[in-house]
Every structure is written in structure tokens, then in C-alpha cells.
Design a protein around this motif. Structure first.
Motif, mmCIF file in Angstrom:
data_model
loop_
_atom_site.group_PDB
_atom_site.id
_atom_site.type_symbol
_atom_site.label_atom_id
_atom_site.label_comp_id
_atom_site.label_asym_id
_atom_site.label_seq_id
_atom_site.Cartn_x
_atom_site.Cartn_y
_atom_site.Cartn_z
ATOM 1 N N GLN A 46 13.135 -8.634 21.194
ATOM 2 C CA GLN A 46 12.476 -10.299 22.258
ATOM 3 C C GLN A 46 11.977 -9.087 23.616
ATOM 4 N N LEU A 47 13.782 -8.146 23.745
ATOM 5 C CA LEU A 47 13.036 -8.120 25.303
ATOM 6 C C LEU A 47 12.249 -6.796 25.108
ATOM 7 N N LEU A 48 11.665 -6.208 24.286
ATOM 8 C CA LEU A 48 10.852 -4.786 24.307
ATOM 9 C C LEU A 48 9.291 -4.875 24.342
ATOM 10 N N HIS A 49 9.056 -6.754 23.792
ATOM 11 C CA HIS A 49 7.791 -7.013 23.791
ATOM 12 C C HIS A 49 7.667 -7.694 25.354
ATOM 13 N N LEU A 50 9.424 -8.636 25.397
ATOM 14 C CA LEU A 50 8.744 -8.829 26.946
ATOM 15 C C LEU A 50 8.346 -7.591 27.873
ATOM 16 N N LEU A 51 9.224 -6.863 27.803
ATOM 17 C CA LEU A 51 8.746 -5.282 28.589
ATOM 18 C C LEU A 51 7.185 -4.710 27.939
ATOM 19 N N GLY A 52 6.139 -5.393 27.603
ATOM 20 C CA GLY A 52 5.226 -4.802 26.997
ATOM 21 C C GLY A 52 4.623 -3.395 26.353
ATOM 22 N N PHE A 53 5.959 -3.116 25.568
ATOM 23 C CA PHE A 53 6.509 -2.188 24.538
ATOM 24 C C PHE A 53 6.827 -2.739 23.171
ATOM 25 N N GLU A 54 5.189 -1.511 22.371
ATOM 26 C CA GLU A 54 5.084 -2.043 21.267
ATOM 27 C C GLU A 54 6.201 -1.085 20.151
ATOM 28 N N SER A 55 7.056 -0.483 21.096
ATOM 29 C CA SER A 55 8.084 -0.376 19.557
ATOM 30 C C SER A 55 9.442 0.927 21.079
ATOM 31 N N ARG A 56 10.810 1.057 19.921
ATOM 32 C CA ARG A 56 11.988 1.807 20.753
ATOM 33 C C ARG A 56 10.826 2.865 21.119
ATOM 34 N N GLU A 57 10.731 3.902 20.205
ATOM 35 C CA GLU A 57 10.305 4.796 20.622
ATOM 36 C C GLU A 57 9.177 4.767 21.705
ATOM 37 N N GLU A 58 8.549 4.316 21.955
ATOM 38 C CA GLU A 58 7.420 4.133 23.052
ATOM 39 C C GLU A 58 8.538 3.577 24.419
ATOM 40 N N TYR A 59 9.275 2.892 24.115
ATOM 41 C CA TYR A 59 9.885 2.243 25.209
ATOM 42 C C TYR A 59 10.926 3.689 25.691
ATOM 43 N N CYS A 60 11.416 3.779 24.773
ATOM 44 C CA CYS A 60 12.552 5.481 25.201
ATOM 45 C C CYS A 60 12.089 6.401 25.846
ATOM 46 N N THR A 61 10.739 6.854 25.640
ATOM 47 C CA THR A 61 9.480 7.691 26.255
ATOM 48 C C THR A 61 9.797 7.302 27.803
ATOM 49 N N PHE A 62 9.104 6.516 28.220
ATOM 50 C CA PHE A 62 8.921 5.537 29.030
ATOM 51 C C PHE A 62 10.413 6.193 29.771
ATOM 52 N N ILE A 63 11.869 6.071 29.251
ATOM 53 C CA ILE A 63 12.714 5.881 30.465
ATOM 54 C C ILE A 63 13.259 7.122 30.377
ATOM 55 N N LYS A 64 12.435 7.882 29.428
ATOM 56 C CA LYS A 64 13.584 9.390 29.587
ATOM 57 C C LYS A 64 14.313 9.785 29.261
ATOM 58 N N ASN A 65 14.673 8.173 27.749
ATOM 59 C CA ASN A 65 16.106 7.909 26.784
ATOM 60 C C ASN A 65 17.581 7.879 27.638
#
Length: 308
Positions: A46-65
Motif C-alpha cells: 500500500q505504501l509502495l503504490h502510494l509513493l508511485g512505485f511498481e515493485s520493491r526492487e524499483e523502490y530499492c534502486t530509487f533510495i539506493k537501498n
């Protein structure tokens, strides 16, 4: 029931509770390890999609882990200091900050978290509540109160008229800054009101409150910081109480120019009345709207003057 069955049941209950929480919160769950920058561990869908990301991998890349990189740059130091201070004392923390979205915008959240241990790892789990709508509404109201023609304030209905809040225009009416009002007057507005007006003002407010009317209005004269006397018109309504003392929400307008003009007009009218009473000359009046001249009857009589 055996210890193994109890352990299994407890595990299932915890898992169900976890699934329920992460899907029910207006925001979501966020977990990170307690190392530098809080290395990423988990983010709820829910939080992932609220921030506009499709996957956890995409989010990890965005925040540099590192979770800290998912926070607005202006909030990172404050957030880090607050979280680490709570974790060092094994306390729960609560903090308001901005989380970055994929498109570069952000949402406001209140993060409530605590340190946990799992499989020899130490991490922090945080419930993130989305408060963006509330913050934006507060900002809109703040902008409104700071731009309306007049002062907006909240005052305690005590013997000092203690100030709780004032917008920029309010302080301009009195000539003080917020800090000056606090340090020089102790936020006691009674100190600015002419003594002969203070009693009548309190009577108006108390009478309105006793009769359970919702609104009140009164005029007051105040000492401006520059030493001059200003005339203010106050319209207000009763709000909730603080420790048993009602609060007043007020809008205040400066009517000094109007009052001074009325006083000057009254003086001129009195001068004119005296002149009419004592003069031996003929007095003419000119009505601007009717474009017509007239003669005062008193002078016509006393001088035996007849209109043709």
C-alpha cells in the motif's frame, strides 16, 4: 495443547495481524536495519503504490537501498536524530516528515516506530500514516488567515485575555512581533487595552457567554507599540475550553481612520451649530445631490428676511 501448537498458533495470529495492519493503514509499513542510513528491509504494498512505485526492487534502486534517501532532504537530519535518540533509549518514536514519491513530489506522513530483533538482526519497524490532506488543509487555512484583511487570533477568556495564536496581520495591528508580544507583554492583551474599555469588553463577553449566544462584537481602544491609540472592531465566537477556560476565536479590524473621521465631523458639526446660534449673518446650505441652495429659517426670522 502442546507448546509447539501454542507457538504455531501464536505465529499464525501474528502473521494475520501483520497482514491486517499493513493493508488497513492509510499509508503503510516500513522497516529498515539500524545501520547507517537505515538499510532497506521491507515496505508494504500500500505504501509502495502510494509513493508511485511498481515493485520493491524499483523502490530499492530509487533510495539506493537506504530508507533515509526516501525522505525529503530537508527532513533527513532531523528524522535521523529523532529516530536514533529513541532507539538508543529503547523507546518508541513519533515523527512527522516528508517521503519522496517516484515523480519527485512527496507525501507527508507521521511515522511511529520502534526497534525490534529478528534472527539476530536489529531493525526498526515504522507505521507510516499518510497525513498529506491534513497538512495541505492546514497550509491553506494558514495562508487564508495570513492574507484576509484584518487580524485573526485565538484568546483565552481569562482576566488577562491571554493570546494563544495570532496571524501576521494581528501583530501588525498592535505593532509588535510575536516574540515582542511574548517577552514584553507576556501575551497578555489586557496590557494593551485602555482601562476604561477593558471592563465593558469583559461585560459584553461574559453576558454573551452566559446567554449562550454564539457570537459577540465590541470596539476597543488599544495602545499601539508606537504609543498612539488605535480603534479596533472585534468580531468573535466561543470555541472549546482549555483547562476549563473558554477560548475566543476573533477577527479584528482597524477602524481608527473611521473613528477619527467621525470625531472630526462631530467637532465640525458642533462648531457649525454654535455658529448658527450666535451669528447675525444669513446662513446658506447647499445640498449637493439636489443641487439646491436653502436658507436657515432661524436667520430669516431674526433678520425678517423673506424668500422671493
Amino acid at each position: 495443547m502442546t507448546d509447539h501448537q501454542i507457538s504455531s498458533l501464536s505465529s499464525l495470529l501474528h502473521q494475520d495481524l501483520f497482514e491486517f495492519l499493513k493493508g488497513s493503514i492509510s499509508g503503510g509499513l516500513l522497516c529498515g536495519y539500524t545501520g547507517e542510513g537505515f538499510p532497506f528491509h521491507f515496505i508494504s504494498d500500500q505504501l509502495l503504490h502510494l509513493l508511485g512505485f511498481e515493485s520493491r526492487e524499483e523502490y530499492c534502486t530509487f533510495i539506493k537501498n537506504k530508507l533515509i534517501n526516501g525522505i525529503h532532504p530537508d527532513d533527513r537530519e532531523y528524522t535521523t536524530d529523532t529516530v536514533l535518540s529513541a532507539l538508543n533509549e529503547d523507546q518508541t518514536y513519533e515523527i512527522k516528515y516528508r517521503m519522496l514519491k517516484k515523480d519527485g513530489s512527496f507525501i507527508w506522513v507521521i511515522g511511529q516506530g520502534k526497534k525490534f530483533f529478528h534472527k539476530n538482526s536489529e531493525f526498526v519497524a515504522s507505521i507510516c500514516l499518510d497525513i498529506t490532506d491534513t497538512i495541505e488543509l492546514q497550509q491553506e487555512l494558514s495562508e487564508l488567515t495570513h492574507n484576509i484583511p484584518g487580524g485573526v487570533c485565538k484568546i483565552l477568556m481569562d482576566q488577562d485575555f491571554t493570546l494563544l495564536y495570532g496571524n501576521n496581520s494581528f501583530y501588525q495591528l498592535y505593532g509588535y512581533t510575536s516574540a515582542e508580544m511574548q517577552t514584553q507583554l507576556g501575551n497578555k492583551l489586557i496590557a494593551t487595552i485602555l482601562p476604561e474599555d477593558a471592563t465593558s469588553i469583559m461585560e459584553i463577553i461574559e453576558r454573551t457567554y452566559r446567554s449562550q449566544e454564539s457570537h459577540f462584537e465590541f470596539e476597543q481602544r488599544i495602545f499601539h507599540k508606537d504609543g498612539s491609540i488605535r480603534y479596533l472592531l472585534t468580531n468573535g465566537a466561543f470555541s472549546h475550553s482549555r483547562k476549563g477556560v473558554p477560548t475566543l476565536n476573533c477577527v479584528i479590524i482597524d477602524i481608527t481612520k473611521r473613528r477619527l473621521s467621525e470625531q472630526e465631523l462631530a467637532i465640525n458639526e458642533e462648531r457649525f451649530r454654535i455658529a448658527v446660534t450666535q451669528t447675525q449673518s444669513v446662513i446658506f446650505d447647499y445640498h449637493i445631490q439636489k443641487n439646491k441652495w436653502s436658507i436657515r429659517k432661524k436667520q430669516c426670522t431674526s433678520m425678517d428676511f423673506r424668500k422671493s
